[in-house]
Motif scaffolding. Structure first.
Motif, short mmCIF file in Angstrom:
data_model
loop_
_atom_site.label_atom_id
_atom_site.label_comp_id
_atom_site.label_asym_id
_atom_site.label_seq_id
_atom_site.Cartn_x
_atom_site.Cartn_y
_atom_site.Cartn_z
N ALA A 210 0.83 -1.20 0.00
CA ALA A 210 0.00 0.00 0.00
C ALA A 210 0.87 1.25 0.00
O ALA A 210 1.94 1.29 0.58
N VAL A 211 0.37 2.30 -0.68
CA VAL A 211 1.08 3.57 -0.73
C VAL A 211 0.11 4.72 -0.45
O VAL A 211 -1.07 4.64 -0.80
N ALA A 212 0.62 5.74 0.20
CA ALA A 212 -0.12 7.00 0.36
C ALA A 212 0.58 8.03 -0.52
O ALA A 212 1.80 8.17 -0.47
N CYS A 213 -0.19 8.73 -1.33
CA CYS A 213 0.39 9.57 -2.38
C CYS A 213 -0.21 10.97 -2.38
O CYS A 213 -1.32 11.19 -1.86
N VAL A 214 0.48 11.89 -3.00
CA VAL A 214 -0.03 13.23 -3.24
C VAL A 214 0.30 13.59 -4.68
O VAL A 214 1.33 13.15 -5.22
N ALA A 215 -0.59 14.33 -5.33
CA ALA A 215 -0.38 14.68 -6.74
C ALA A 215 -1.18 15.93 -7.07
O ALA A 215 -2.00 16.40 -6.28
N ASN A 216 -0.93 16.47 -8.24
CA ASN A 216 -1.72 17.58 -8.76
C ASN A 216 -2.76 17.02 -9.74
O ASN A 216 -2.40 16.43 -10.75
N LEU A 217 -4.02 17.21 -9.41
CA LEU A 217 -5.11 16.80 -10.30
C LEU A 217 -5.56 18.03 -11.09
O LEU A 217 -5.83 19.08 -10.52
N GLU A 229 -4.13 20.27 -5.55
CA GLU A 229 -3.39 19.16 -4.97
C GLU A 229 -4.37 18.20 -4.32
O GLU A 229 -5.31 18.62 -3.65
N ILE A 230 -4.16 16.90 -4.52
CA ILE A 230 -5.00 15.88 -3.91
C ILE A 230 -4.14 14.84 -3.22
O ILE A 230 -2.94 14.75 -3.47
N GLU A 231 -4.77 14.04 -2.36
CA GLU A 231 -4.10 12.92 -1.72
C GLU A 231 -4.90 11.66 -2.00
O GLU A 231 -6.13 11.70 -2.12
N TYR A 232 -4.20 10.55 -2.11
CA TYR A 232 -4.91 9.30 -2.35
C TYR A 232 -4.12 8.12 -1.79
O TYR A 232 -2.91 8.21 -1.56
N ILE A 233 -4.84 7.03 -1.55
CA ILE A 233 -4.26 5.78 -1.09
C ILE A 233 -4.50 4.73 -2.16
O ILE A 233 -5.58 4.66 -2.73
N ALA A 234 -3.50 3.92 -2.43
CA ALA A 234 -3.64 2.79 -3.35
C ALA A 234 -3.13 1.54 -2.66
O ALA A 234 -2.05 1.56 -2.04
N VAL A 243 -7.21 -1.20 -5.13
CA VAL A 243 -8.22 -0.29 -4.58
C VAL A 243 -7.58 1.08 -4.45
O VAL A 243 -6.48 1.21 -3.90
N VAL A 244 -8.25 2.09 -4.97
CA VAL A 244 -7.76 3.47 -4.86
C VAL A 244 -8.83 4.31 -4.18
O VAL A 244 -9.99 4.27 -4.54
N ARG A 245 -8.42 5.07 -3.16
CA ARG A 245 -9.32 5.98 -2.46
C ARG A 245 -8.74 7.39 -2.53
O ARG A 245 -7.58 7.58 -2.16
N VAL A 246 -9.54 8.32 -2.99
CA VAL A 246 -9.08 9.70 -3.21
C VAL A 246 -9.64 10.59 -2.11
O VAL A 246 -10.81 10.46 -1.71
N GLY A 247 -8.80 11.51 -1.62
CA GLY A 247 -9.24 12.45 -0.60
C GLY A 247 -10.21 13.47 -1.15
O GLY A 247 -10.63 13.42 -2.30
N ARG A 248 -10.54 14.43 -0.32
CA ARG A 248 -11.57 15.42 -0.68
C ARG A 248 -11.20 16.18 -1.94
O ARG A 248 -10.08 16.69 -2.09
#
Length: 251
Positions: A210-217, A229-234, A243-248
């Motif tokens: 599992a990874v916790a990530c941040v990116a520019n959407l 900027e968003i955060e997500y878990i994969a 499974v991918v879950r995206v923050g707010r």
């Protein structure tokens, strides 16, 4: 990739995840933050982070999942990028007819002042929408007979009919304007595309992958582009899926 944590000690990992957990709590508010914080706690307790080569924040299936989630979040209140794009669709201009309306209202008032009947009856007539309202005008004790009805039809009705017609035309113009804007929004939404860039790793659990990530959407439309900027878990599922879950996505 920025933020990778290869060959980290558990001590440094714990420090990194403590900072990460605090940042998640501040940025996400509710929804994903409990998952992110639990994930960080598990990493702090178990991860050795040696090698960091199991699961990639930027791998294609993860990125495509993030983009799909963004596209499916089609409520502007929950997706600030979509809200920005929709706000870029402007209402088409309509003719300003306020001066025409003022002129007709002034003509009605002049007819009232020039009226040859008593003042109360003249005021009564200036407010009536049509001659059918005259015999029992709402809220008054005045009674209009044939003489008053005929006077109304000659002196007030022509002006009132023009004013009523103008008001309806103005109302129709605003409805048409909004319909055109909505059509523009629908056309814009059919041409929306999302992209995920500047992907950074926040934390990784080598045991689960599992990874916790941040990116520019970013969102791109014919009217322009916006990003946040968003955060997500994969993470991997037990059957080998992802499974991918995206923050707010909203503000």
């Amino acid at each position: 990739m920025l933020g990778s944590i290869e060959r980290c000690s558990i001590y440094h990992t714990s420090i990194y995840l403590t900072k990460f957990a605090s940042r998640v709590e501040l940025r996400t508010g509710k929804g994903l933050e409990s998952d992110m914080l639990k994930f960080a706690a598990v990493l702090a307790a178990t991860a050795t982070l040696a090698g960091c080569n199991s699961f990639d924040c930027g791998q294609q299936d993860v990125v495509e999942s993030v983009k799909t989630i963004a596209k499916q979040t089609n409520n502007p209140l929950a997706n600030s990028l979509l809200s920005e794009a929709i706000m870029s669709v402007k209402q088409p201009p309509i003719k300003d007819r306020s001066s025409e309306k003022r002129d007709l209202e002034a003509a009605l008032d002049k007819a009232r002042r020039d009226c040859k009947l008593n003042d109360a009856m003249c005021t009564y007539m200036s407010r009536a929408r049509n001659s059918g309202e005259l015999p029992n005008y709402p809220g008054t004790a005045l009674q209009a007979g044939p003489r008053e009805v005929d006077y109304y039809r000659q002196n007030f009705a022509p002006i009132r009919e023009k004013l009523t017609s103008l008001e309806q035309e103005i109302k129709t113009a605003y409805v048409d304007q909004e319909n055109q804007r909505q059509a523009g929004v629908a056309d814009l939404l059919s041409k929306v595309s999302y992209n995920v860039e500047a992907i950074r790793l926040r934390a990784r659990n080598d045991q689960t992958g599992a990874v916790a990530c941040v990116a520019n959407l970013s969102i791109s439309t014919p009217n322009g582009s916006w990003w946040r900027e968003i955060e997500y878990i994969a993470e991997k599922t037990s059957d080998g899926g992802t499974v991918v879950r995206v923050g707010r996505l909203g503000n």
